[in-house]
Design a protein around this motif. Structure first.
Motif, PDB file in Angstrom:
ATOM      1  N   LEU A   3       0.838  -1.191   0.000  1.00  0.00           N
ATOM      2  CA  LEU A   3       0.000   0.000   0.000  1.00  0.00           C
ATOM      3  C   LEU A   3       0.878   1.247   0.000  1.00  0.00           C
ATOM      4  O   LEU A   3       1.819   1.358   0.792  1.00  0.00           O
ATOM      5  CB  LEU A   3      -0.916   0.016   1.220  1.00  0.00           C
ATOM      6  CG  LEU A   3      -1.918  -1.141   1.331  1.00  0.00           C
ATOM      7  CD1 LEU A   3      -2.650  -1.065   2.663  1.00  0.00           C
ATOM      8  CD2 LEU A   3      -2.900  -1.116   0.175  1.00  0.00           C
ATOM      9  N   LEU A  47      -5.919   3.133  -1.373  1.00  0.00           N
ATOM     10  CA  LEU A  47      -6.531   1.828  -1.151  1.00  0.00           C
ATOM     11  C   LEU A  47      -6.204   0.889  -2.308  1.00  0.00           C
ATOM     12  O   LEU A  47      -5.802   1.327  -3.387  1.00  0.00           O
ATOM     13  CB  LEU A  47      -8.043   1.980  -0.994  1.00  0.00           C
ATOM     14  CG  LEU A  47      -8.469   2.730   0.273  1.00  0.00           C
ATOM     15  CD1 LEU A  47      -9.946   3.121   0.195  1.00  0.00           C
ATOM     16  CD2 LEU A  47      -8.195   1.898   1.520  1.00  0.00           C
ATOM     17  N   ARG A  48      -6.351  -0.408  -2.084  1.00  0.00           N
ATOM     18  CA  ARG A  48      -6.007  -1.394  -3.115  1.00  0.00           C
ATOM     19  C   ARG A  48      -6.694  -1.072  -4.442  1.00  0.00           C
ATOM     20  O   ARG A  48      -7.849  -0.636  -4.482  1.00  0.00           O
ATOM     21  CB  ARG A  48      -6.376  -2.808  -2.664  1.00  0.00           C
ATOM     22  CG  ARG A  48      -7.861  -3.023  -2.424  1.00  0.00           C
ATOM     23  CD  ARG A  48      -8.197  -4.501  -2.299  1.00  0.00           C
ATOM     24  NE  ARG A  48      -7.510  -5.159  -1.193  1.00  0.00           N
ATOM     25  CZ  ARG A  48      -7.351  -6.470  -1.093  1.00  0.00           C
ATOM     26  NH1 ARG A  48      -7.857  -7.273  -2.030  1.00  0.00           N
ATOM     27  NH2 ARG A  48      -6.727  -7.002  -0.064  1.00  0.00           N
ATOM     28  N   TYR A  59     -11.672  -6.947  -4.792  1.00  0.00           N
ATOM     29  CA  TYR A  59     -11.937  -5.576  -4.393  1.00  0.00           C
ATOM     30  C   TYR A  59     -13.122  -5.427  -3.439  1.00  0.00           C
ATOM     31  O   TYR A  59     -13.758  -4.381  -3.411  1.00  0.00           O
ATOM     32  CB  TYR A  59     -12.151  -4.702  -5.635  1.00  0.00           C
ATOM     33  CG  TYR A  59     -10.878  -4.521  -6.420  1.00  0.00           C
ATOM     34  CD1 TYR A  59      -9.824  -3.796  -5.891  1.00  0.00           C
ATOM     35  CD2 TYR A  59     -10.722  -5.106  -7.667  1.00  0.00           C
ATOM     36  CE1 TYR A  59      -8.638  -3.642  -6.590  1.00  0.00           C
ATOM     37  CE2 TYR A  59      -9.544  -4.955  -8.380  1.00  0.00           C
ATOM     38  CZ  TYR A  59      -8.504  -4.226  -7.833  1.00  0.00           C
ATOM     39  OH  TYR A  59      -7.330  -4.080  -8.519  1.00  0.00           O
ATOM     40  N   LEU A  61     -15.070  -4.660  -0.059  1.00  0.00           N
ATOM     41  CA  LEU A  61     -14.769  -3.647   0.945  1.00  0.00           C
ATOM     42  C   LEU A  61     -14.231  -4.257   2.230  1.00  0.00           C
ATOM     43  O   LEU A  61     -13.463  -3.618   2.950  1.00  0.00           O
ATOM     44  CB  LEU A  61     -16.015  -2.811   1.218  1.00  0.00           C
ATOM     45  CG  LEU A  61     -16.543  -2.021   0.017  1.00  0.00           C
ATOM     46  CD1 LEU A  61     -17.768  -1.212   0.418  1.00  0.00           C
ATOM     47  CD2 LEU A  61     -15.475  -1.105  -0.564  1.00  0.00           C
ATOM     48  N   ASP A  63     -12.107  -6.632   2.431  1.00  0.00           N
ATOM     49  CA  ASP A  63     -10.660  -6.766   2.249  1.00  0.00           C
ATOM     50  C   ASP A  63      -9.972  -5.416   2.411  1.00  0.00           C
ATOM     51  O   ASP A  63      -8.879  -5.322   2.998  1.00  0.00           O
ATOM     52  CB  ASP A  63     -10.342  -7.345   0.868  1.00  0.00           C
ATOM     53  CG  ASP A  63     -10.648  -8.826   0.763  1.00  0.00           C
ATOM     54  OD1 ASP A  63     -10.856  -9.477   1.815  1.00  0.00           O
ATOM     55  OD2 ASP A  63     -10.692  -9.346  -0.374  1.00  0.00           O
ATOM     56  N   MET A  64     -10.603  -4.357   1.915  1.00  0.00           N
ATOM     57  CA  MET A  64     -10.036  -3.021   2.099  1.00  0.00           C
ATOM     58  C   MET A  64      -9.997  -2.659   3.580  1.00  0.00           C
ATOM     59  O   MET A  64      -9.051  -2.017   4.049  1.00  0.00           O
ATOM     60  CB  MET A  64     -10.841  -1.993   1.316  1.00  0.00           C
ATOM     61  CG  MET A  64     -10.770  -2.169  -0.188  1.00  0.00           C
ATOM     62  SD  MET A  64     -11.603  -0.812  -1.061  1.00  0.00           S
ATOM     63  CE  MET A  64     -11.557  -1.424  -2.754  1.00  0.00           C
ATOM     64  N   ARG A  65     -11.018  -3.057   4.313  1.00  0.00           N
ATOM     65  CA  ARG A  65     -11.040  -2.829   5.764  1.00  0.00           C
ATOM     66  C   ARG A  65      -9.812  -3.449   6.416  1.00  0.00           C
ATOM     67  O   ARG A  65      -9.118  -2.806   7.220  1.00  0.00           O
ATOM     68  CB  ARG A  65     -12.311  -3.438   6.358  1.00  0.00           C
ATOM     69  CG  ARG A  65     -12.379  -3.420   7.885  1.00  0.00           C
ATOM     70  CD  ARG A  65     -13.508  -4.312   8.379  1.00  0.00           C
ATOM     71  NE  ARG A  65     -13.230  -5.716   8.073  1.00  0.00           N
ATOM     72  CZ  ARG A  65     -14.184  -6.665   8.017  1.00  0.00           C
ATOM     73  NH1 ARG A  65     -15.450  -6.361   8.211  1.00  0.00           N
ATOM     74  NH2 ARG A  65     -13.830  -7.905   7.759  1.00  0.00           N
ATOM     75  N   ASP A  67      -7.049  -4.274   4.945  1.00  0.00           N
ATOM     76  CA  ASP A  67      -5.860  -3.572   4.464  1.00  0.00           C
ATOM     77  C   ASP A  67      -5.550  -2.374   5.356  1.00  0.00           C
ATOM     78  O   ASP A  67      -4.390  -2.106   5.692  1.00  0.00           O
ATOM     79  CB  ASP A  67      -6.067  -3.067   3.033  1.00  0.00           C
ATOM     80  CG  ASP A  67      -6.107  -4.179   1.995  1.00  0.00           C
ATOM     81  OD1 ASP A  67      -5.681  -5.306   2.298  1.00  0.00           O
ATOM     82  OD2 ASP A  67      -6.565  -3.900   0.858  1.00  0.00           O
ATOM     83  N   VAL A  91     -15.392   2.048   3.888  1.00  0.00           N
ATOM     84  CA  VAL A  91     -14.324   1.246   4.482  1.00  0.00           C
ATOM     85  C   VAL A  91     -14.076   1.686   5.923  1.00  0.00           C
ATOM     86  O   VAL A  91     -13.936   0.851   6.830  1.00  0.00           O
ATOM     87  CB  VAL A  91     -13.037   1.363   3.645  1.00  0.00           C
ATOM     88  CG1 VAL A  91     -11.875   0.638   4.326  1.00  0.00           C
ATOM     89  CG2 VAL A  91     -13.246   0.806   2.243  1.00  0.00           C
TER      90      VAL A  91
END
Length: 216
Positions: A3, A47-48, A59, A61, A63-65, A67, A91
């Motif tokens: 990131l 973010l990714r 993608y 959300l 997974d973004m959390r 991250d 997120v």
């Protein structure tokens, strides 16, 4: 997951993390981040699938959390002020629900309420973009038909929360924001007229409101 991020402000200041919207990057926060840096150590995260961060195949959300939480761990940030715009706000909301101990205060800027419904037109800038276009339909599908658990967990958010609406000029529907604010135990909803990208068009006002909220 690699990131990318940028920083503003005093390296020893209290940490604030800024999350951008769909199709954006940390650069969207340049003006507001610089202003917030007068008070805090500010981190703007790509973010990714966006900016200079890795572009994977997934993608969702959630997974973004994770991250974001991984980023906090990597930077040894225990508790932060967490600010998100649009998708980044969604997120941030999930982080506050699932990792309440990591969020000191929460700010949601032009963030869709986690209820089924239209999230507004997609839009696409002309020319090359610095995000993975494969992320767009996945994220929009989740925001349009969110997991029911997201709304069910709003009452578990313990962080004082500020919701900033962009007002009538916004392309994002505003009608469910009062419902969102009413479901979060300690939450205030304000309007800074400036449209969906109010954090860019009115960076000084948004930075001022965030500063007032974080220091109140």
């Amino acid at each position: 997951m690699r990131l990318a991020y940028r920083t503003w402000g005093d390296p020893f200041g209290s940490p604030v993390v800024l999350l951008h919207g769909l199709g954006g990057s940390a650069a969207d926060w340049e003006a507001a981040g610089s202003l917030l840096g007068a008070e805090w150590r500010v981190y703007g995260l790509d973010l990714r699938g966006h900016g200079e961060s890795d572009w994977p195949d997934e993608y969702v959300l959630e997974d973004m959390r994770e991250d974001v939480v991984g980023f906090l761990d990597a930077c040894e940030l225990d508790r932060v002020g967490l600010v998100g715009h649009g998708m980044g706000g969604a997120v941030a909301l999930l982080v506050a629900e699932e990792h309440a101990d990591r969020v000191e205060r929460l700010v949601l800027v032009e963030t869709p309420a986690p209820y089924p419904g239209d999230v507004g037109p997609a839009g696409r800038p002309e020319g090359p973009v610095d995000y993975d276009e494969n992320a767009v339909p996945v994220v929009r599908a989740q925001l349009t038909e969110p997991d029911a658990a997201w709304a069910d967990s709003l009452g578990e958010i313990v962080s004082p929360t500020l919701i900033i609406s962009g007002g009538p000029a916004s392309r994002m529907p505003q009608d469910r924001l009062p419902d969102l604010a009413s479901q979060i135990p300690d939450c205030r909803l304000i309007t800074v007229p400036g449209g969906h990208h109010v954090h860019r068009t009115h960076a000084d006002q948004v930075a001022h409101e965030i500063t007032e909220f974080f220091t109140s």
